[in-house]
Design a protein around this motif. Sequence first.
Motif, PDB file in Angstrom:
ATOM      1  N   VAL A 226     -35.925 -52.867   7.242  1.00  0.00           N
ATOM      2  CA  VAL A 226     -36.952 -53.751   6.348  1.00  0.00           C
ATOM      3  C   VAL A 226     -38.072 -53.295   6.259  1.00  0.00           C
ATOM      4  O   VAL A 226     -38.722 -52.974   5.502  1.00  0.00           O
ATOM      5  N   ARG A 230     -40.486 -51.936   3.263  1.00  0.00           N
ATOM      6  CA  ARG A 230     -42.195 -52.515   3.029  1.00  0.00           C
ATOM      7  C   ARG A 230     -43.107 -51.604   3.123  1.00  0.00           C
ATOM      8  O   ARG A 230     -43.793 -52.196   2.061  1.00  0.00           O
ATOM      9  N   ALA A 238     -35.935 -54.578   0.295  1.00  0.00           N
ATOM     10  CA  ALA A 238     -36.253 -55.228   1.363  1.00  0.00           C
ATOM     11  C   ALA A 238     -36.030 -56.275   1.624  1.00  0.00           C
ATOM     12  O   ALA A 238     -36.352 -56.961   2.562  1.00  0.00           O
ATOM     13  N   ARG A 239     -36.406 -57.592   1.152  1.00  0.00           N
ATOM     14  CA  ARG A 239     -35.907 -58.753   0.942  1.00  0.00           C
ATOM     15  C   ARG A 239     -34.301 -58.529   1.076  1.00  0.00           C
ATOM     16  O   ARG A 239     -33.768 -59.895   1.705  1.00  0.00           O
ATOM     17  N   ALA A 241     -32.382 -56.840   2.417  1.00  0.00           N
ATOM     18  CA  ALA A 241     -32.794 -55.840   4.267  1.00  0.00           C
ATOM     19  C   ALA A 241     -32.859 -56.826   5.519  1.00  0.00           C
ATOM     20  O   ALA A 241     -32.557 -57.633   6.045  1.00  0.00           O
ATOM     21  N   LEU A 242     -33.815 -57.918   4.566  1.00  0.00           N
ATOM     22  CA  LEU A 242     -34.333 -59.397   6.020  1.00  0.00           C
ATOM     23  C   LEU A 242     -33.197 -60.256   5.670  1.00  0.00           C
ATOM     24  O   LEU A 242     -32.390 -60.593   6.779  1.00  0.00           O
TER      25      LEU A 242
END
Length: 317
Positions: A226, A230, A238-239, A241-242
């Motif tokens: 993440v 980013r 990244a979203r 992975a979050l």
Amino acid sequence: MLDRHPVSTTLLRRLAYASIVANVAIVVTGGAVRLTASGLGCPTWPRCTDASYTTTTEMGVHGVIEFGNRLLTFAVGAIALATLLAVLAQRPRRPGLTGLAVAVFLGIPAQAVIGGITVLTNLNPWVVGLHFLASMAVIAAAYALWRRIVDPDGPAEPVVPRPLRTLARLTTAVSVAVLVVGTWVTGSGPHAGDHGAARNGLDPETISQVHADGVFLLIGLSVALVLALRAVGAAGPARAALVLVAVELGQGLIGFVQYFTHLPGVLVAAHMLGSCLVLLATLAMLWSTRQRRPATADPLPAGPARPLTEDRLPAAV
């Protein structure tokens, strides 16, 4: 006949999504069979008894539960068959879909055969674990099919630097390893599926610690992913992975609570559902590191990935 009755992309996408949901559902119902000690409710396979393909009143509730789970396999197979026929009927036929649809369709009877072997081996814990992992493989194939339908037809292009793609693959490998070790934990625990079924002989406390260590490693890699995504401005990956981190934390919490409360059945069932969601979130993260563009579009300039849209699975997870 397929040429005269083509199907829309919307229908095909919905069928593929339904296939994912159905395969997750049969994992949960399969867990219910084990958690209610109904694994030998039908003591043989493919028949339920030596004389009948269906359960009998003498077999009681355990027979009903086991036979009901067997019937659900036909429903899951019917959805997979409908999806395959829809893929074959689509015009123009999109490349890559047929092989994935066939894999999902054939994976279901293969998984059912492994399930039958679990019965014939009196719920051997290693075979039971393989049965679960076979379901995970079918879910992965169903997810790949759904994403290929949702995404454009063009070639897949990386949207993050090579080191981050490597980190994403490593995270995926660790996620799969955690699932595998989780089956060893299950095989050492009390929920054998039948009161007389054998256990795998591993020390429950030791193998649970190994599993927990793998979970900590997975969460650490996911958090690193993440932050790294980013840092390079890859908003979509990244979203994804979050979302993966959030699912892992939820699954980890369930795992710790069930361990310290001596494995109540309802939490074990929730943990099985969580395993499916971890797999799906992992695949969504890995998929997000590349994107496809329409075959007729101009090449995409280098830059961050486009955000995930509302019809993508991570939002549903």
